[in-house]
Write a protein that holds these residues in place. Structure first.
Motif, PDB file in Angstrom:
ATOM      1  N   LYS A 110       8.346  39.033  14.898  1.00 39.34           N
ATOM      2  CA  LYS A 110       9.196  38.286  15.620  1.00 39.34           C
ATOM      3  C   LYS A 110      10.700  38.070  14.767  1.00 39.34           C
ATOM      4  N   ARG A 111      11.869  38.704  15.555  1.00 36.77           N
ATOM      5  CA  ARG A 111      13.036  38.778  14.853  1.00 36.77           C
ATOM      6  C   ARG A 111      13.641  37.035  14.497  1.00 36.77           C
ATOM      7  N   GLN A 112      14.383  37.095  13.359  1.00 34.81           N
ATOM      8  CA  GLN A 112      14.898  35.871  12.833  1.00 34.81           C
ATOM      9  C   GLN A 112      15.962  35.369  13.959  1.00 34.81           C
ATOM     10  N   ASP A 113      15.992  34.003  14.413  1.00 38.89           N
ATOM     11  CA  ASP A 113      17.146  33.219  15.275  1.00 38.89           C
ATOM     12  C   ASP A 113      17.210  34.358  16.726  1.00 38.89           C
ATOM     13  N   ILE A 114      16.049  34.886  17.180  1.00 38.39           N
ATOM     14  CA  ILE A 114      16.104  35.069  18.760  1.00 38.39           C
ATOM     15  C   ILE A 114      14.951  34.522  19.184  1.00 38.39           C
ATOM     16  N   ALA A 115      15.030  33.778  20.382  1.00 36.11           N
ATOM     17  CA  ALA A 115      14.347  33.205  21.134  1.00 36.11           C
ATOM     18  C   ALA A 115      13.739  34.010  22.402  1.00 36.11           C
ATOM     19  N   ARG A 116      14.976  34.852  23.099  1.00 33.01           N
ATOM     20  CA  ARG A 116      14.835  35.478  24.179  1.00 33.01           C
ATOM     21  C   ARG A 116      15.822  36.675  23.934  1.00 33.01           C
TER      22      ARG A 116
ATOM     23  N   PRO B  49       4.340  30.263  24.574  1.00 31.66           N
ATOM     24  CA  PRO B  49       4.066  29.464  23.385  1.00 31.66           C
ATOM     25  C   PRO B  49       5.450  29.071  22.597  1.00 31.66           C
ATOM     26  N   ALA B  50       5.346  28.024  22.015  1.00 30.87           N
ATOM     27  CA  ALA B  50       6.796  27.808  21.030  1.00 30.87           C
ATOM     28  C   ALA B  50       6.509  28.502  19.881  1.00 30.87           C
ATOM     29  N   GLY B  51       7.876  29.103  19.424  1.00 30.44           N
ATOM     30  CA  GLY B  51       8.241  29.774  18.488  1.00 30.44           C
ATOM     31  C   GLY B  51       8.041  31.361  18.771  1.00 30.44           C
ATOM     32  N   ALA B  52       7.651  31.771  19.866  1.00 34.17           N
ATOM     33  CA  ALA B  52       7.561  33.235  20.137  1.00 34.17           C
ATOM     34  C   ALA B  52       8.866  33.645  20.397  1.00 34.17           C
ATOM     35  N   GLU B  53       9.295  35.089  20.120  1.00 29.93           N
ATOM     36  CA  GLU B  53      10.238  35.672  20.669  1.00 29.93           C
ATOM     37  C   GLU B  53       9.893  36.373  21.931  1.00 29.93           C
ATOM     38  N   ALA B  54      10.488  36.045  22.878  1.00 28.64           N
ATOM     39  CA  ALA B  54      10.019  36.637  24.308  1.00 28.64           C
ATOM     40  C   ALA B  54      11.271  37.909  24.722  1.00 28.64           C
ATOM     41  N   VAL B  55      10.728  39.019  24.928  1.00 30.61           N
ATOM     42  CA  VAL B  55      11.741  40.314  25.441  1.00 30.61           C
ATOM     43  C   VAL B  55      11.000  40.682  26.660  1.00 30.61           C
ATOM     44  N   TRP B  56      12.143  40.439  27.662  1.00 26.60           N
ATOM     45  CA  TRP B  56      11.937  41.205  29.086  1.00 26.60           C
ATOM     46  C   TRP B  56      12.746  42.616  29.148  1.00 26.60           C
ATOM     47  N   MET B  57      11.913  43.380  29.662  1.00 28.39           N
ATOM     48  CA  MET B  57      11.981  45.139  29.424  1.00 28.39           C
ATOM     49  C   MET B  57      12.291  45.439  30.972  1.00 28.39           C
TER      50      MET B  57
ATOM     51  N   GLU C 267      20.873  45.516  24.894  1.00 27.92           N
ATOM     52  CA  GLU C 267      19.928  44.302  24.716  1.00 27.92           C
ATOM     53  C   GLU C 267      20.984  43.244  24.611  1.00 27.92           C
ATOM     54  N   LEU C 268      20.543  41.967  25.400  1.00 28.17           N
ATOM     55  CA  LEU C 268      21.166  40.751  25.329  1.00 28.17           C
ATOM     56  C   LEU C 268      20.147  39.777  24.701  1.00 28.17           C
ATOM     57  N   THR C 269      20.676  38.981  23.877  1.00 24.36           N
ATOM     58  CA  THR C 269      19.788  38.215  23.135  1.00 24.36           C
ATOM     59  C   THR C 269      20.377  36.803  23.206  1.00 24.36           C
ATOM     60  N   SER C 270      19.535  35.772  22.864  1.00 25.39           N
ATOM     61  CA  SER C 270      19.796  34.354  22.893  1.00 25.39           C
ATOM     62  C   SER C 270      18.984  33.695  21.798  1.00 25.39           C
ATOM     63  N   SER C 271      19.315  32.842  20.701  1.00 26.26           N
ATOM     64  CA  SER C 271      18.866  32.051  19.733  1.00 26.26           C
ATOM     65  C   SER C 271      18.043  30.828  20.251  1.00 26.26           C
ATOM     66  N   VAL C 272      18.362  30.484  21.488  1.00 29.83           N
ATOM     67  CA  VAL C 272      17.732  29.255  22.128  1.00 29.83           C
ATOM     68  C   VAL C 272      16.962  29.470  23.321  1.00 29.83           C
ATOM     69  N   THR C 273      16.230  28.401  23.733  1.00 31.99           N
ATOM     70  CA  THR C 273      15.088  28.567  24.792  1.00 31.99           C
ATOM     71  C   THR C 273      15.951  28.210  26.151  1.00 31.99           C
ATOM     72  N   VAL C 274      15.202  28.473  27.236  1.00 27.13           N
ATOM     73  CA  VAL C 274      15.860  28.266  28.404  1.00 27.13           C
ATOM     74  C   VAL C 274      16.092  26.819  28.583  1.00 27.13           C
ATOM     75  N   GLU C 275      15.553  25.866  28.064  1.00 24.11           N
ATOM     76  CA  GLU C 275      15.617  24.422  28.222  1.00 24.11           C
ATOM     77  C   GLU C 275      17.096  24.015  27.170  1.00 24.11           C
ATOM     78  N   GLN C 276      17.216  24.608  26.262  1.00 22.01           N
ATOM     79  CA  GLN C 276      18.337  24.461  25.375  1.00 22.01           C
ATOM     80  C   GLN C 276      19.695  25.055  25.871  1.00 22.01           C
ATOM     81  N   ASP C 277      19.640  25.982  26.774  1.00 24.17           N
ATOM     82  CA  ASP C 277      20.716  26.803  27.285  1.00 24.17           C
ATOM     83  C   ASP C 277      21.617  26.024  28.111  1.00 24.17           C
ATOM     84  N   ALA C 278      23.134  26.451  27.929  1.00 26.04           N
ATOM     85  CA  ALA C 278      23.997  25.944  28.658  1.00 26.04           C
ATOM     86  C   ALA C 278      24.040  26.436  30.198  1.00 26.04           C
TER      87      ALA C 278
END
Length: 413
Positions: free
Chosen positions: A253-259, A228-236, A271-282
């Motif tokens: 949800k932590r601020q500014d972390i999408a994945r 869902p949009a707006g979720a922070e997703a953490v794979w462990m 931990e590795l983090t990103s503030s953008v979704t997969v679709e927005q990633d380079a």
């Protein structure tokens, strides 16, 4: 009918276990006494000869065996818990449950509903952290088990019911671990459609829409487009095994972390983090083979954070569709396992079999990505031409690079 029979057997065992004789006898059994089938059989014979009821003995030994297996997830604490077979299989490892509970602590949650609590690992962790917990379980036998497991905690209560029917009045946060398996003709099968989960992912989204702070544990293979949009997703991942993805909403949800990819190893958590979704990633860079190949941790792969990792480590992918990356130097990172490249072979079974024989290889580790082959079967074929006296060890990494399939002969770092 098979499932009904299994449920009836489990209920009968549980009733025998909770009888005065069963409960008293269980307290005398060290789970190590049933570490093997032979030792369990010997204990069965001993207890029967002492005059204990046969049904009680079977129930006690079955529970002791579950406690012994439970030590993998719960350590010595397993010896104090009550399990069901399915509850143990699906339960959260106690250390991981502690990480879940920390989220609710940090969000300053007061009263958490654990909907679909199973045997109560997460409820135990949250109760231990001082949170008020309402644990809800729809299976009657499992609800009885979690009631026993939560007895030491005055701040926890158990309700027998479904997640959808639970009254959440006075509750400010929710934790869910939806059932992701179904029983068909007595066989347990994994579900992949989030709407087939119990409760479905749409129920989670409704809770979020209603303003509830929500955390949900799902299987790590869930498609990114289903999140869902707006979720922070953490794979462990825990010591190399990818075990879950958690979605966090609201104050959890932590601020500014999408994945994020959370990797736990012998040195702790990383931990590795990103503030953008997969679709927005380079896109991650792609280039030629260098002196070393690296296999990213499964949590990094599942979270699509290889590009983020490469920004930290340097290096580039061998192929945009394959997770392996290459680097000119030997690097030290908790997010990938490294190998020195010794040689590159064409993926040709006949030639590889000759290579195995010529080099006296008797032990062969095979890794692969993008190649339609079963490593165990290929290992058997390649080693079939090697004499029994062969003692050398080797590692192959199979990969598809464009249209070409190759076998990298490598040495683990």
């Amino acid at each position: 009918m098979a499932q009904a029979s299994n449920d009836s057997t489990l209920n009968d065992q549980f009733a025998a276990l909770l009888s005065p004789e069963g409960w008293s006898l269980l307290a005398t059994i060290d789970p190590s006494m049933v570490a093997s089938k032979d030792s369990a059989w010997a204990l069965n014979e001993k207890l029967r000869k002492e005059g204990h009821d046969a049904a009680v003995v079977r129930a006690v030994i079955a529970q002791a065996e579950l406690r012994y297996r439970g030590r993998v997830k719960f350590g010595p604490f397993a010896d104090t818990l009550i399990f069901t077979p399915a509850g143990l299989e699906q339960s959260t490892r106690l250390m991981i449950a502690g990480l879940h509970a920390r989220r609710f602590e940090q969000a300053q949650s007061k009263h958490v509903a654990d909907l679909g609590c199973g045997i109560g690992a997460d409820s135990i962790a949250m109760s231990s952290a001082g949170l008020r917990v309402t644990a809800v379980e729809k299976d009657e036998t499992t609800a009885a088990a979690v009631t026993l497991n939560l007895m030491p905690f005055e701040n926890a209560e158990v309700r027998h019911g479904t997640a959808e029917d639970t009254d959440l009045t006075g509750i400010d946060a929710v934790w869910l671990d939806p059932a992701r398996r179904t029983d068909i003709s007595g066989s347990s099968r994994r579900l992949f459609d989030p709407e087939a989960f119990s409760p479905p992912l749409s129920f989670v989204e409704k809770l979020v829409d209603d303003g509830m702070d929500v955390g949900v544990k799902l299987g790590p293979g869930i498609p990114h487009e289903a999140i869902p949009a707006g979720a922070e997703a953490v794979w462990m991942s825990d010591h190399g095994s990818v075990i879950e993805v958690c979605l966090w909403f609201g104050k959890l949800k932590r601020q500014d972390i999408a994945r994020a990819a959370l990797v736990i190893d012998k040195n702790g958590a990383h931990e590795l983090t990103s503030s953008v979704t997969v679709e927005q990633d380079a896109k991650a860079p792609v280039g030629e083979l260098a002196a070393h190949i690296y296999e990213p941790d499964g949590a990094v792969i599942r979270s699509h954070l290889i590009g983020t990792m490469l920004e930290q480590t340097g290096g580039h992918l061998l192929d945009e569709h394959i997770a392996y990356f290459t680097h000119a130097e030997e690097i030290n990172t908790p997010f990938a396992r490294g190998f020195e490249v010794l040689a590159v072979h064409d993926y040709n079974v006949k030639k590889l079999r000759g290579w195995v024989k010529a080099n006296g290889i008797g032990s062969l580790d095979i890794k692969k990505r993008g190649v339609d082959v079963t490593p165990e079967e290929l290992r058997r074929i390649l080693l079939s031409g090697s004499p029994k006296s062969a003692k050398n060890k080797a590692t192959l990494i199979l990969a598809r690079l464009g249209e070409k399939r190759v076998a990298f002969e490598v040495l683990p770092h």
